[in-house]
Enzyme design. Sequence first.
Site, PDB file in Angstrom:
ATOM      1  CB  ALA A  45      55.274  54.059  36.457  1.00  0.00           C
ATOM      2  CB  CYS A  51      44.538  46.920  44.670  1.00  0.00           C
ATOM      3  SG  CYS A  51      45.111  46.296  42.869  1.00  0.00           S
ATOM      4  CD  GLU A  53      40.965  44.588  46.387  1.00  0.00           C
ATOM      5  OE1 GLU A  53      39.861  44.092  45.851  1.00  0.00           O
ATOM      6  OE2 GLU A  53      41.412  45.591  46.056  1.00  0.00           O
TER       7      GLU A  53
END
Length: 130
Positions: A45, A51, A53
């Site tokens: 999904a 991410c 970071e």
Amino acid sequence: MNNDLVRAALEVQSRAYAPYSNFHVGAALRCEGVVYAGCNVENAAYPLGTCAEGGAISLMVASGGRRIEEIVIVGDGDQPCTPCGGCRQKLREFGLPDLKIHMINRQGALLMTRTLAQLLPDAFGPDHLG
């Protein structure tokens, strides 16, 4: 640029979970002398992925850290892997406008350095909320 950050970003990039984009990202940041690293984690999904970071920031916060002093980001390809818009805002939550954001290639060579203010000018941050 801190060599410990470069090593950590490169190492964690190799652990990224990117079966859909095949674009592996690693990020390593320093907070009070401690290095925290994260990699991108995709999800079937698509909007539910994380991410690199954000993963590094989450680890920092879970460990009690609150101020990013420097960050190194590595992605696949020949171009600098700049933080997405959402990550720029996450970096602003825990970094000052002069935060140095270094983007390197897979060999560890510096491709670009920008400040957070350059990547996110006139940013809305915690100081706006008093």
